[in-house]
Write a protein that holds these residues in place. Sequence first.
Motif, mmCIF file in Angstrom:
data_model
loop_
_atom_site.group_PDB
_atom_site.id
_atom_site.type_symbol
_atom_site.label_atom_id
_atom_site.label_comp_id
_atom_site.label_asym_id
_atom_site.label_seq_id
_atom_site.Cartn_x
_atom_site.Cartn_y
_atom_site.Cartn_z
ATOM 1 N N UNK A 145 0.828 -1.205 0.000
ATOM 2 C CA UNK A 145 0.000 0.000 0.000
ATOM 3 C C UNK A 145 0.864 1.257 0.000
ATOM 4 N N UNK A 146 2.006 1.198 0.717
ATOM 5 C CA UNK A 146 2.915 2.354 0.760
ATOM 6 C C UNK A 146 3.472 2.648 -0.627
ATOM 7 N N UNK A 147 3.889 1.624 -1.344
ATOM 8 C CA UNK A 147 4.441 1.813 -2.691
ATOM 9 C C UNK A 147 3.392 2.407 -3.621
ATOM 10 N N UNK A 148 2.187 1.854 -3.596
ATOM 11 C CA UNK A 148 1.117 2.369 -4.451
ATOM 12 C C UNK A 148 0.747 3.798 -4.081
ATOM 13 N N UNK A 149 0.755 4.091 -2.794
ATOM 14 C CA UNK A 149 0.457 5.446 -2.336
ATOM 15 C C UNK A 149 1.473 6.442 -2.866
ATOM 16 N N UNK A 150 2.751 6.089 -2.758
ATOM 17 C CA UNK A 150 3.794 7.011 -3.209
ATOM 18 C C UNK A 150 3.744 7.218 -4.729
ATOM 19 N N UNK A 151 3.459 6.176 -5.473
ATOM 20 C CA UNK A 151 3.349 6.306 -6.924
ATOM 21 C C UNK A 151 2.159 7.190 -7.292
ATOM 22 N N UNK A 152 1.015 6.947 -6.659
ATOM 23 C CA UNK A 152 -0.192 7.714 -6.971
ATOM 24 C C UNK A 152 -0.017 9.190 -6.626
ATOM 25 N N UNK A 153 0.578 9.470 -5.478
ATOM 26 C CA UNK A 153 0.732 10.864 -5.072
ATOM 27 C C UNK A 153 1.790 11.596 -5.886
ATOM 28 N N UNK A 154 2.812 10.878 -6.318
ATOM 29 C CA UNK A 154 3.787 11.492 -7.219
ATOM 30 C C UNK A 154 3.144 11.840 -8.551
ATOM 31 N N UNK A 155 2.318 10.945 -9.057
ATOM 32 C CA UNK A 155 1.581 11.200 -10.291
ATOM 33 C C UNK A 155 0.712 12.445 -10.160
ATOM 34 N N UNK A 156 -0.027 12.568 -9.054
ATOM 35 C CA UNK A 156 -0.901 13.729 -8.850
ATOM 36 C C UNK A 156 -0.092 15.014 -8.710
ATOM 37 N N UNK A 157 1.020 14.935 -8.011
ATOM 38 C CA UNK A 157 1.852 16.117 -7.815
ATOM 39 C C UNK A 157 2.387 16.644 -9.144
ATOM 40 N N UNK A 158 2.797 15.733 -10.017
ATOM 41 C CA UNK A 158 3.313 16.147 -11.319
ATOM 42 C C UNK A 158 2.189 16.588 -12.249
ATOM 43 N N UNK A 159 1.070 15.890 -12.215
ATOM 44 C CA UNK A 159 -0.044 16.204 -13.106
ATOM 45 C C UNK A 159 -0.603 17.586 -12.836
ATOM 46 N N UNK A 160 -0.719 17.952 -11.553
ATOM 47 C CA UNK A 160 -1.336 19.226 -11.204
ATOM 48 C C UNK A 160 -0.321 20.303 -10.845
ATOM 49 N N UNK A 161 0.963 19.942 -10.790
ATOM 50 C CA UNK A 161 1.982 20.932 -10.485
ATOM 51 C C UNK A 161 1.857 21.500 -9.085
ATOM 52 N N UNK A 162 1.597 20.645 -8.104
ATOM 53 C CA UNK A 162 1.412 21.091 -6.726
ATOM 54 C C UNK A 162 2.477 20.454 -5.841
ATOM 55 N N UNK A 163 2.670 21.037 -4.652
ATOM 56 C CA UNK A 163 3.680 20.523 -3.725
ATOM 57 C C UNK A 163 3.085 19.557 -2.708
ATOM 58 N N UNK A 164 1.784 19.398 -2.708
ATOM 59 C CA UNK A 164 1.141 18.462 -1.794
ATOM 60 C C UNK A 164 1.516 17.034 -2.173
ATOM 61 N N UNK A 165 2.038 16.270 -1.213
ATOM 62 C CA UNK A 165 2.509 14.921 -1.523
ATOM 63 C C UNK A 165 1.693 13.823 -0.832
ATOM 64 N N UNK A 166 0.510 14.188 -0.302
ATOM 65 C CA UNK A 166 -0.356 13.197 0.341
ATOM 66 C C UNK A 166 -1.814 13.514 0.021
#
Length: 273
Positions: A145-166
């Motif tokens: 779950x940790x690995x999937x969480x980090x991948x998903x949040x990295x994707x969102x951070x790059x897609x939206x250009x935001x600094x939120x990582x959770x």
Amino acid sequence: MFAPDPNLPPLKRLSVVIPARDEAGCIRSTVEHLYVELRLHQIPHEIIVVDDGSTDATWEVLQAACADIPTLRPVQNTGEHGFGRAITFGFEHVTGDAVVIMMADESDDCRDVVRYWRELNRGYECVFGSRFVKGGGTIDYPPIKWVLNRLANTFLRLLFGIRLNDTTNAFKAYRREVIEGCRPFLSPHFNLTVELPLKAIVRGYTWTVIPITWRNRRTGLAKLKIKEMGSRYFFICCYVWLEKYFSRGDYRRKPQTLPQAMPTTETERALPH
């Protein structure tokens, strides 16, 4: 992220919305600990627990707890069920001018609810907790779950250009006007956890991030089914991304909805990093 705006009005009451489905084994301790913490810090509040179609004794446990917890307000979602639907149903019952979404299994630390309240009162419209910044942490987080969480949040951070990582974490705080300004909600399930913060950011509400702690549930079964949620998360991310880049600002917060004393020019307001 934004700088706090001291001209936002002070908050008067906090509403904590807790969706619960088959949580008879832990819901009482969750609301008891939350009540004690909020009362200790003299925070006017209500605790709205949404029983989302439980088949165990969750509702009976909540009814009994009302005798000892005067601020507890359990409600039953008698319509269609789902994590997102339960939270949306809870929103319809809040009377406070600030809202915190919290999990029923006590994986979220009730001391962080107090910190959310204080940050909102400093002049933020949204406060997002992160388990993955300095000062935050997790206990007994499942490795997959940790690995999937980090991948998903990295994707969102790059897609939206935001600094939120959770972004995917449900445990967040909002002024009530943000909740109203992000309607309508499309997510019936756990994808509401990304729809709400992403909409708040895209629609121009001020926000900040604080470190929070999380621990894995000690009783009951997790309700999030990762295999079922992938396409639903992807759909809602695409929807909000399209709003960000193609809606021409139609859904952004309008200046007239802000307090008159709040600065409205780009030079007066702190810009996101």
